[in-house]
Motif scaffolding. Structure first.
Motif, PDB file in Angstrom:
ATOM      1  N   GLU A 155       0.829  -1.207   0.000  1.00  0.00           N
ATOM      2  CA  GLU A 155       0.000   0.000   0.000  1.00  0.00           C
ATOM      3  C   GLU A 155       0.861   1.254   0.000  1.00  0.00           C
ATOM      4  O   GLU A 155       0.565   2.230  -0.700  1.00  0.00           O
ATOM      5  N   LEU A 156       1.949   1.255   0.752  1.00  0.00           N
ATOM      6  CA  LEU A 156       2.878   2.378   0.777  1.00  0.00           C
ATOM      7  C   LEU A 156       3.504   2.596  -0.594  1.00  0.00           C
ATOM      8  O   LEU A 156       3.640   3.734  -1.056  1.00  0.00           O
ATOM      9  N   ARG A 157       3.873   1.502  -1.279  1.00  0.00           N
ATOM     10  CA  ARG A 157       4.417   1.622  -2.642  1.00  0.00           C
ATOM     11  C   ARG A 157       3.389   2.252  -3.582  1.00  0.00           C
ATOM     12  O   ARG A 157       3.731   3.086  -4.414  1.00  0.00           O
ATOM     13  N   GLN A 158       2.145   1.823  -3.440  1.00  0.00           N
ATOM     14  CA  GLN A 158       1.091   2.386  -4.288  1.00  0.00           C
ATOM     15  C   GLN A 158       0.900   3.882  -4.005  1.00  0.00           C
ATOM     16  O   GLN A 158       0.727   4.667  -4.922  1.00  0.00           O
ATOM     17  N   VAL A 159       0.940   4.249  -2.740  1.00  0.00           N
ATOM     18  CA  VAL A 159       0.807   5.666  -2.373  1.00  0.00           C
ATOM     19  C   VAL A 159       1.965   6.468  -2.958  1.00  0.00           C
ATOM     20  O   VAL A 159       1.781   7.560  -3.502  1.00  0.00           O
ATOM     21  N   ARG A 160       3.183   5.935  -2.873  1.00  0.00           N
ATOM     22  CA  ARG A 160       4.348   6.621  -3.437  1.00  0.00           C
ATOM     23  C   ARG A 160       4.218   6.752  -4.949  1.00  0.00           C
ATOM     24  O   ARG A 160       4.550   7.782  -5.528  1.00  0.00           O
ATOM     25  N   LYS A 161       3.731   5.685  -5.600  1.00  0.00           N
ATOM     26  CA  LYS A 161       3.526   5.739  -7.054  1.00  0.00           C
ATOM     27  C   LYS A 161       2.487   6.804  -7.393  1.00  0.00           C
ATOM     28  O   LYS A 161       2.662   7.591  -8.331  1.00  0.00           O
ATOM     29  N   ASP A 162       1.398   6.836  -6.640  1.00  0.00           N
ATOM     30  CA  ASP A 162       0.368   7.851  -6.870  1.00  0.00           C
ATOM     31  C   ASP A 162       0.926   9.264  -6.672  1.00  0.00           C
ATOM     32  O   ASP A 162       0.615  10.179  -7.438  1.00  0.00           O
ATOM     33  N   MET A 163       1.748   9.443  -5.646  1.00  0.00           N
ATOM     34  CA  MET A 163       2.361  10.758  -5.398  1.00  0.00           C
ATOM     35  C   MET A 163       3.287  11.149  -6.551  1.00  0.00           C
ATOM     36  O   MET A 163       3.291  12.303  -6.987  1.00  0.00           O
ATOM     37  N   ALA A 164       4.061  10.197  -7.053  1.00  0.00           N
ATOM     38  CA  ALA A 164       4.947  10.476  -8.190  1.00  0.00           C
ATOM     39  C   ALA A 164       4.127  10.856  -9.420  1.00  0.00           C
ATOM     40  O   ALA A 164       4.479  11.800 -10.145  1.00  0.00           O
ATOM     41  N   ASP A 165       3.026  10.130  -9.650  1.00  0.00           N
ATOM     42  CA  ASP A 165       2.141  10.465 -10.771  1.00  0.00           C
ATOM     43  C   ASP A 165       1.561  11.861 -10.611  1.00  0.00           C
ATOM     44  O   ASP A 165       1.486  12.633 -11.576  1.00  0.00           O
ATOM     45  N   MET A 166       1.145  12.193  -9.400  1.00  0.00           N
ATOM     46  CA  MET A 166       0.597  13.525  -9.138  1.00  0.00           C
ATOM     47  C   MET A 166       1.646  14.602  -9.381  1.00  0.00           C
ATOM     48  O   MET A 166       1.349  15.661  -9.951  1.00  0.00           O
ATOM     49  N   MET A 167       2.880  14.361  -8.990  1.00  0.00           N
ATOM     50  CA  MET A 167       3.951  15.334  -9.212  1.00  0.00           C
ATOM     51  C   MET A 167       4.210  15.510 -10.708  1.00  0.00           C
ATOM     52  O   MET A 167       4.408  16.632 -11.180  1.00  0.00           O
ATOM     53  N   ARG A 168       4.196  14.397 -11.460  1.00  0.00           N
ATOM     54  CA  ARG A 168       4.374  14.508 -12.911  1.00  0.00           C
ATOM     55  C   ARG A 168       3.239  15.321 -13.526  1.00  0.00           C
ATOM     56  O   ARG A 168       3.465  16.178 -14.380  1.00  0.00           O
TER      57      ARG A 168
END
Length: 101
Positions: free
Chosen positions: A21-34
């Motif tokens: 779940e933490l990995r998914q949250v980090r991926k979502d945050m990276a997508d949001m930053m992009r």
């Protein structure tokens, strides 16, 4: 008070789920930053294009007004030339008539 036995397998499974779940949250945050960076770049391009368009429209208006004013000035100069020629003719006739009397 009852005590439940918690197995290490259960704790390991829960930890893995939290890590995933933490990995998914980090991926979502990276997508949001992009997406945020892409939005910022797009906004800058739109502002730059808006400035270019404003300059283009301003130039077109100036050219159009300048052309109209030049045309009007030419027509006024022609009209003034005709009026001056008429006044000159009248002046010469008056001088001719005054010279006869």
């Amino acid at each position: 008070m009852s005590t439940d036995n918690i197995s290490l397998d259960f704790l390991a499974t829960q930890s893995r789920l939290q890590i995933e779940e933490l990995r998914q949250v980090r991926k979502d945050m990276a997508d949001m930053m992009r997406l945020l960076n892409a939005t910022y770049d797009l906004t800058r391009r739109v502002e730059r294009r808006e400035t270019e368009l404003r300059d283009d429209v301003e130039l077109m208006i100036k050219m159009e007004i300048g052309g109209s004013l030049a045309n009007m000035q030419s027509r006024l100069d022609e009209s003034l030339s005709r009026i001056e020629a008429s006044v000159h003719d009248v002046t010469q006739r008056v001088e001719t008539l005054e010279g006869r009397t």
